[in-house]
Enzyme design. Structure first.
Site, short mmCIF file in Angstrom:
data_model
loop_
_atom_site.label_atom_id
_atom_site.label_comp_id
_atom_site.label_asym_id
_atom_site.label_seq_id
_atom_site.Cartn_x
_atom_site.Cartn_y
_atom_site.Cartn_z
N SER A 67 0.83 -1.22 0.00
CA SER A 67 0.00 0.00 0.00
C SER A 67 0.86 1.27 0.00
CB SER A 67 -0.98 0.01 1.17
OG SER A 67 -0.34 -0.29 2.38
N ASP A 79 -2.20 -8.60 11.52
CA ASP A 79 -3.54 -9.05 11.14
C ASP A 79 -4.00 -10.28 11.92
OD1 ASP A 79 -3.77 -7.06 9.12
OD2 ASP A 79 -2.42 -8.24 7.87
N HIS A 120 -1.68 -9.04 1.84
CA HIS A 120 -1.45 -7.76 2.54
C HIS A 120 -2.62 -7.53 3.50
CE1 HIS A 120 0.20 -3.89 3.33
NE2 HIS A 120 -0.20 -3.22 2.27
N ARG A 137 2.95 -4.92 16.86
CA ARG A 137 1.55 -4.49 16.70
C ARG A 137 0.62 -5.62 17.17
NH1 ARG A 137 1.72 -3.04 10.47
NH2 ARG A 137 2.61 -5.14 10.50
N1 HAX Z 1 1.55 -19.93 5.75
C1 HAX Z 1 1.98 -20.82 4.82
N2 HAX Z 1 3.04 -20.59 4.01
C2 HAX Z 1 3.72 -19.45 4.20
C3 HAX Z 1 3.37 -18.51 5.19
C4 HAX Z 1 2.21 -18.77 5.97
N3 HAX Z 1 1.75 -17.93 6.89
N4 HAX Z 1 4.23 -17.49 5.14
C5 HAX Z 1 5.11 -17.75 4.14
N5 HAX Z 1 4.79 -18.94 3.57
C6 HAX Z 1 5.41 -19.56 2.40
C7 HAX Z 1 5.24 -18.63 1.21
O1 HAX Z 1 3.93 -18.77 0.64
C8 HAX Z 1 6.38 -19.06 0.30
O2 HAX Z 1 5.99 -20.27 -0.33
P1 HAX Z 1 6.38 -20.56 -1.88
O3 HAX Z 1 7.87 -20.48 -1.94
O4 HAX Z 1 5.83 -21.92 -2.12
O5 HAX Z 1 5.71 -19.48 -2.68
C9 HAX Z 1 7.48 -19.37 1.31
O6 HAX Z 1 6.82 -19.63 2.57
C10 HAX Z 1 8.47 -18.25 1.51
O7 HAX Z 1 7.81 -17.10 1.92
P2 HAX Z 1 8.56 -16.01 2.82
O8 HAX Z 1 9.80 -15.61 2.11
O9 HAX Z 1 8.68 -16.49 4.23
O10 HAX Z 1 7.50 -14.85 2.86
P3 HAX Z 1 7.16 -13.76 1.70
O11 HAX Z 1 8.01 -12.57 1.97
O12 HAX Z 1 7.23 -14.37 0.36
O13 HAX Z 1 5.65 -13.45 2.04
C11 HAX Z 1 3.79 -13.00 3.40
C12 HAX Z 1 5.28 -12.75 3.19
C13 HAX Z 1 3.30 -12.11 4.52
C14 HAX Z 1 3.03 -12.68 2.13
C15 HAX Z 1 3.58 -14.50 3.80
O14 HAX Z 1 4.22 -14.76 5.02
C16 HAX Z 1 2.12 -14.88 3.87
O15 HAX Z 1 1.52 -15.23 2.85
N6 HAX Z 1 1.49 -14.80 5.11
C17 HAX Z 1 0.07 -15.07 5.23
C18 HAX Z 1 -0.75 -13.87 4.77
C19 HAX Z 1 -0.60 -12.70 5.71
O16 HAX Z 1 -0.70 -12.82 6.92
N7 HAX Z 1 -0.39 -11.51 5.17
C20 HAX Z 1 -0.28 -10.27 5.94
C21 HAX Z 1 1.15 -9.79 6.08
C22 HAX Z 1 1.26 -8.50 6.86
C23 HAX Z 1 0.62 -7.39 6.12
O17 HAX Z 1 1.04 -6.95 5.06
N8 HAX Z 1 -0.46 -6.92 6.65
O18 HAX Z 1 -1.18 -6.03 5.99
#
Ligand code: HAX
Length: 438
Positions: A242, A374, A272, A328
């Site tokens: 964002s 979140d 996000h 947070r």
């Molecule tokens: N559950 C399952 N798998 C997860 C995971 C979770 N909570 N977090 C990371 N992974 C996986 C990723 O999907 C990725 O898998 P692939 O290689 O197969 O694609 C792998 O682990 C590596 O990811 P990472 O390097 O640890 O994390 P990223 O930087 O790629 O992604 C995310 C960060 C927040 C998007 C990720 O941790 C996620 O999808 N979390 C769940 C959704 C979430 O809570 N989002 C909110 C984040 C905070 C935010 O922005 N709030 O607004």
């Protein structure tokens, strides 16, 4: 199947597998001062932005102008008889870099109150949408409808000098901040409360007035929650989707309405901001699968494994930068310990916190097994009766406006350039590797 779709499946997916393999095998390839892996993993770790308002440390979490969340809660001005600081003060701090006095904080609130009238056509635009439209879509469209009011767009058309861009960006940012709670509350009441709306109360502070317009103004604890919620969701340095979107779109000198609406479309993504609704949906689905009640830790563990095995993410866990429990999350947990320690859903959130990090941490690829902001926010809202989780990201958006619009004012004051990173094709990369090997 469409012919072109079949072609993509045949050619595109084969090629995609090949490219992925190539990118993995050459992850450590140097591209200037960084590796190919940094590029492929979403530009992680590449410094490409200047953001004055806040700075994120992977271990410690966010600092707003140098102040951690506990320090903000201690030092920002608050109203007599309340414990949570006001977002008005945080806005002052982020914009000026100085901790406001009570009067300086109060002036921001009065300023917003004077600007708070939302033009009628914005409500009419919202009303024209099907009632089933996701609240984030309604929010984004409403912001676009307000673009008719942009002082930046009007000034640009008149040919204003670039050194004055920040002035009009400031006006648009202030008007948006003044009006967003009203627009958000309108969407909530239209969608979930039979279109029965509540007029603003100009005597209340910004967050309490939002609580009041949503229909939860009777509860002093809910007003406190809104003050806390608006402060902790406001900013998370510049690289998140964002904030980055606001900066990117704004860098084309698109006005603040265009930039902020685009940012909200990014916040609406489940990786996000939409994660806040997904967390509650996930917990409710877990409860439903078990026939209701409070799941045991073993049942939570099984459900986490099931989620991962189905190729889904566990919402509310993980982060692109953070490597510890998000402060947070802790701030919300402390709020819950004080206001609702025995709430069932809150206790489930805490049980998930007890088991999820161990399971997620056992997967090598998951870099951060800890909860983010979140993971907790929805349970607090449900406690007060705000159960319509599709609306949660709109609340996040109202708060996020504080940080990203402040940064947009700074972007124009600094005269930051049009954003235009270089991109290359996978063939270009292959050629580069061959050349390096010679
Ligand atoms: N559950 C399952 N798998 C997860 C995971 C979770 N909570 N977090 C990371 N992974 C996986 C990723 O999907 C990725 O898998 P692939 O290689 O197969 O694609 C792998 O682990 C590596 O990811 P990472 O390097 O640890 O994390 P990223 O930087 O790629 O992604 C995310 C960060 C927040 C998007 C990720 O941790 C996620 O999808 N979390 C769940 C959704 C979430 O809570 N989002 C909110 C984040 C905070 C935010 O922005 N709030 O607004």
């Amino acid at each position: 199947m469409d012919i072109i779709k079949e072609k993509f499946e045949e050619i595109g997916l084969t090629k995609a597998a090949e490219i992925k393999e190539f990118l993995k095998a050459n992850a450590e390839m140097q591209l200037g001062s960084y590796t190919l892996d940094s590029v492929v993993s979403g530009m992680k770790g590449i410094i490409g932005l200047i953001t004055e308002t806040s700075l994120l440390d992977a271990e410690e979490g966010i600092r707003f102008r140098g102040y951690s969340i506990p320090e903000l809660r201690e030092k920002l001005p608050r109203l007599e008889g309340t414990e949570e600081p006001l977002p008005e003060g945080l806005f002052y701090l982020m914009l000026t870099g100085k901790m406001p006095t009570y009067d300086e904080m109060y002036e921001v609130g009065s300023n917003w109150t004077k600007r708070a009238v939302v033009p009628k056509h914005v409500f009419e635009t919202i009303d024209a949408l099907p009632i089933s439209t996701h609240p984030m879509t309604q929010f984004s469209i409403a912001i676009m409808a307000m673009q008719t009011e942009s002082e930046f767009a009007a000034a640009y058309r008149k040919g204003v000098n670039k050194k004055d861009y920040w002035l009009y960006t400031f006006e648009d940012a202030m008007n948006l901040l003044a009006r967003l709670p009203r627009v958000a509350a309108y969407i909530y009441r239209r969608t979930y409360k039979n279109n029965v709306h509540i007029e603003p109360n100009p005597k209340l502070d910004w967050a309490a007035n939002f609580a009041h317009m949503l229909g939860y103004g009777e509860s002093e604890s809910f007003k406190e929650l809104m003050r806390l919620y608006m402060v902790i969701h406001a900013d998370h340095e510049g690289g998140n989707v964002s904030a980055h979107t606001t900066h990117l779109v704004g860098s084309a000198l698109s006005d603040p309405y265009l930039a902020f609406s685009a940012a909200m479309n990014g916040l609406a993504g489940p990786l996000h901001g939409l994660a806040n609704q997904e967390v509650i949906r996930w917990v409710l689905e877990l409860q439903e699968a078990l026939g209701g009640g409070k799941p045991s830790k073993q049942q939570i563990e099984d459900y986490i494994n099931k989620t991962i095995n189905e190729g889904k993410v566990v919402p509310g866990y993980g982060h692109a930068v953070l490597r510890k429990t998000d402060p947070r999350f802790i701030a919300q947990m402390n709020f819950a310990k004080k206001h609702m320690p025995n709430d069932e859903l809150v206790n489930i959130v805490w049980d998930v916190y007890d088991v999820a990090p161990n399971i997620l941490g056992s997967f090598k690829k998951i870099k951060n097994p800890w909860p983010n902001v979140d993971a907790h926010s929805g349970a607090l809202l449900v406690h007060f009766g705000l159960k319509e989780y599709d609306f949660y990201t709109v609340m996040f958006g109202v708060s996020r406006a504080l940080g990203v619009l402040t940064s947009l004012i700074w972007d124009r004051a600094l005269g930051l350039a049009l954003e235009r990173p270089k991109s290359v094709t996978s063939d270009w990369l292959k050629n580069k590797i061959s050349a390096q090997a010679k």
